[in-house]
Design a protein around this motif. Structure first.
Motif, PDB file in Angstrom:
ATOM      1  N   SER A  27      -1.368   5.484  22.256  1.00  0.00           N
ATOM      2  CA  SER A  27      -2.143   6.600  22.800  1.00  0.00           C
ATOM      3  C   SER A  27      -1.603   7.947  22.339  1.00  0.00           C
ATOM      4  N   GLY A  28      -0.517   7.935  21.562  1.00  0.00           N
ATOM      5  CA  GLY A  28       0.015   9.176  21.008  1.00  0.00           C
ATOM      6  C   GLY A  28       1.285   9.667  21.668  1.00  0.00           C
ATOM      7  N   ALA A  29       1.791   8.973  22.672  1.00  0.00           N
ATOM      8  CA  ALA A  29       3.030   9.392  23.326  1.00  0.00           C
ATOM      9  C   ALA A  29       4.220   9.038  22.442  1.00  0.00           C
ATOM     10  N   THR A  30       5.251   9.858  22.505  1.00  0.00           N
ATOM     11  CA  THR A  30       6.493   9.580  21.803  1.00  0.00           C
ATOM     12  C   THR A  30       7.486   9.029  22.814  1.00  0.00           C
ATOM     13  N   LEU A  31       7.938   7.814  22.576  1.00  0.00           N
ATOM     14  CA  LEU A  31       8.885   7.189  23.494  1.00  0.00           C
ATOM     15  C   LEU A  31      10.289   7.737  23.263  1.00  0.00           C
ATOM     16  N   ALA A  32      11.050   7.850  24.331  1.00  0.00           N
ATOM     17  CA  ALA A  32      12.450   8.237  24.230  1.00  0.00           C
ATOM     18  C   ALA A  32      13.202   7.147  23.474  1.00  0.00           C
ATOM     19  N   PRO A  33      14.273   7.505  22.774  1.00  0.00           N
ATOM     20  CA  PRO A  33      15.009   6.503  21.988  1.00  0.00           C
ATOM     21  C   PRO A  33      15.399   5.242  22.769  1.00  0.00           C
ATOM     22  N   PRO A  34      15.894   5.339  24.015  1.00  0.00           N
ATOM     23  CA  PRO A  34      16.213   4.093  24.729  1.00  0.00           C
ATOM     24  C   PRO A  34      14.986   3.213  24.979  1.00  0.00           C
ATOM     25  N   LEU A  35      13.833   3.827  25.196  1.00  0.00           N
ATOM     26  CA  LEU A  35      12.611   3.052  25.401  1.00  0.00           C
ATOM     27  C   LEU A  35      12.141   2.407  24.104  1.00  0.00           C
ATOM     28  N   ARG A  36      12.356   3.073  22.971  1.00  0.00           N
ATOM     29  CA  ARG A  36      12.011   2.466  21.684  1.00  0.00           C
ATOM     30  C   ARG A  36      12.875   1.241  21.411  1.00  0.00           C
ATOM     31  N   VAL A  37      14.161   1.325  21.756  1.00  0.00           N
ATOM     32  CA  VAL A  37      15.061   0.185  21.586  1.00  0.00           C
ATOM     33  C   VAL A  37      14.628  -0.960  22.493  1.00  0.00           C
ATOM     34  N   LEU A  38      14.290  -0.631  23.744  1.00  0.00           N
ATOM     35  CA  LEU A  38      13.832  -1.639  24.699  1.00  0.00           C
ATOM     36  C   LEU A  38      12.554  -2.301  24.207  1.00  0.00           C
ATOM     37  N   LYS A  39      11.609  -1.498  23.715  1.00  0.00           N
ATOM     38  CA  LYS A  39      10.346  -2.038  23.204  1.00  0.00           C
ATOM     39  C   LYS A  39      10.595  -2.969  22.020  1.00  0.00           C
ATOM     40  N   ALA A  40      11.488  -2.580  21.133  1.00  0.00           N
ATOM     41  CA  ALA A  40      11.803  -3.414  19.970  1.00  0.00           C
ATOM     42  C   ALA A  40      12.450  -4.731  20.401  1.00  0.00           C
ATOM     43  N   GLU A  41      13.325  -4.676  21.388  1.00  0.00           N
ATOM     44  CA  GLU A  41      13.967  -5.898  21.880  1.00  0.00           C
ATOM     45  C   GLU A  41      12.940  -6.827  22.517  1.00  0.00           C
ATOM     46  N   LEU A  42      12.074  -6.276  23.338  1.00  0.00           N
ATOM     47  CA  LEU A  42      11.045  -7.090  23.989  1.00  0.00           C
ATOM     48  C   LEU A  42      10.091  -7.674  22.944  1.00  0.00           C
ATOM     49  N   ARG A  43       9.716  -6.866  21.968  1.00  0.00           N
ATOM     50  CA  ARG A  43       8.773  -7.330  20.938  1.00  0.00           C
ATOM     51  C   ARG A  43       9.394  -8.446  20.096  1.00  0.00           C
ATOM     52  N   SER A  44      10.694  -8.358  19.848  1.00  0.00           N
ATOM     53  CA  SER A  44      11.341  -9.399  19.047  1.00  0.00           C
ATOM     54  C   SER A  44      11.351 -10.737  19.784  1.00  0.00           C
ATOM     55  N   ARG A  45      11.303 -10.690  21.111  1.00  0.00           N
ATOM     56  CA  ARG A  45      11.284 -11.913  21.904  1.00  0.00           C
ATOM     57  C   ARG A  45       9.871 -12.365  22.248  1.00  0.00           C
ATOM     58  N   ASP A  46       8.884 -11.521  22.000  1.00  0.00           N
ATOM     59  CA  ASP A  46       7.498 -11.860  22.320  1.00  0.00           C
ATOM     60  C   ASP A  46       7.000 -12.917  21.351  1.00  0.00           C
ATOM     61  N   GLN A  47       6.362 -13.953  21.851  1.00  0.00           N
ATOM     62  CA  GLN A  47       5.899 -15.050  21.000  1.00  0.00           C
ATOM     63  C   GLN A  47       4.440 -14.886  20.578  1.00  0.00           C
ATOM     64  N   ARG A  48       3.775 -13.858  21.048  1.00  0.00           N
ATOM     65  CA  ARG A  48       2.384 -13.634  20.667  1.00  0.00           C
ATOM     66  C   ARG A  48       2.318 -12.885  19.346  1.00  0.00           C
ATOM     67  N   SER A  49       1.219 -13.041  18.643  1.00  0.00           N
ATOM     68  CA  SER A  49       1.076 -12.346  17.358  1.00  0.00           C
ATOM     69  C   SER A  49       0.711 -10.880  17.551  1.00  0.00           C
ATOM     70  N   THR A  50       0.059 -10.557  18.653  1.00  0.00           N
ATOM     71  CA  THR A  50      -0.291  -9.166  18.960  1.00  0.00           C
ATOM     72  C   THR A  50       0.077  -8.863  20.401  1.00  0.00           C
ATOM     73  N   VAL A  51       0.176  -7.575  20.694  1.00  0.00           N
ATOM     74  CA  VAL A  51       0.457  -7.147  22.065  1.00  0.00           C
ATOM     75  C   VAL A  51      -0.875  -6.818  22.722  1.00  0.00           C
ATOM     76  N   ARG A  52      -1.118  -7.433  23.865  1.00  0.00           N
ATOM     77  CA  ARG A  52      -2.374  -7.207  24.581  1.00  0.00           C
ATOM     78  C   ARG A  52      -2.349  -5.857  25.299  1.00  0.00           C
TER      79      ARG A  52
END
Length: 65
Positions: A27-52
Motif C-alpha cells: 500500500s506504499g508504507a515504509t516498514l521500519a528496519p526491525p519490521l522488515r527483518v521480521l517480515k523476511a523471517e516470516l516469509r522465509s518460513r511461509d510455505q505458500r507461494s504467495t501472501v494472501r
C-alpha cells in the motif's frame, strides 16, 4: 507476542502478521528496519507461494440517535 523459530510452520498469529505487513508495504508504507527483518523471517518460513490479503473483520454497531 511470541514467535517460535524452532517450528518451520507459521502459527495463525504469525500468518496474520505477515499478511498485514505485506499489505502495508504494497500500500506504499515504509516498514521500519526491525519490521522488515521480521517480515523476511516470516516469509522465509511461509510455505505458500504467495501472501494472501489480510482478513477484514467488519463489526456492525448500533445506530445511535
Amino acid at each position: 507476542m511470541t514467535i517460535d523459530l524452532r517450528d518451520n510452520r507459521l502459527s495463525p498469529f504469525e500468518d496474520g502478521l505477515l499478511r498485514r505487513l505485506f499489505f502495508f508495504e504494497t500500500s506504499g508504507a515504509t516498514l521500519a528496519p526491525p519490521l522488515r527483518v521480521l517480515k523476511a523471517e516470516l516469509r522465509s518460513r511461509d510455505q505458500r507461494s504467495t501472501v494472501r490479503d489480510p482478513e477484514v473483520a467488519v463489526t456492525r454497531v448500533p445506530h445511535y440517535v
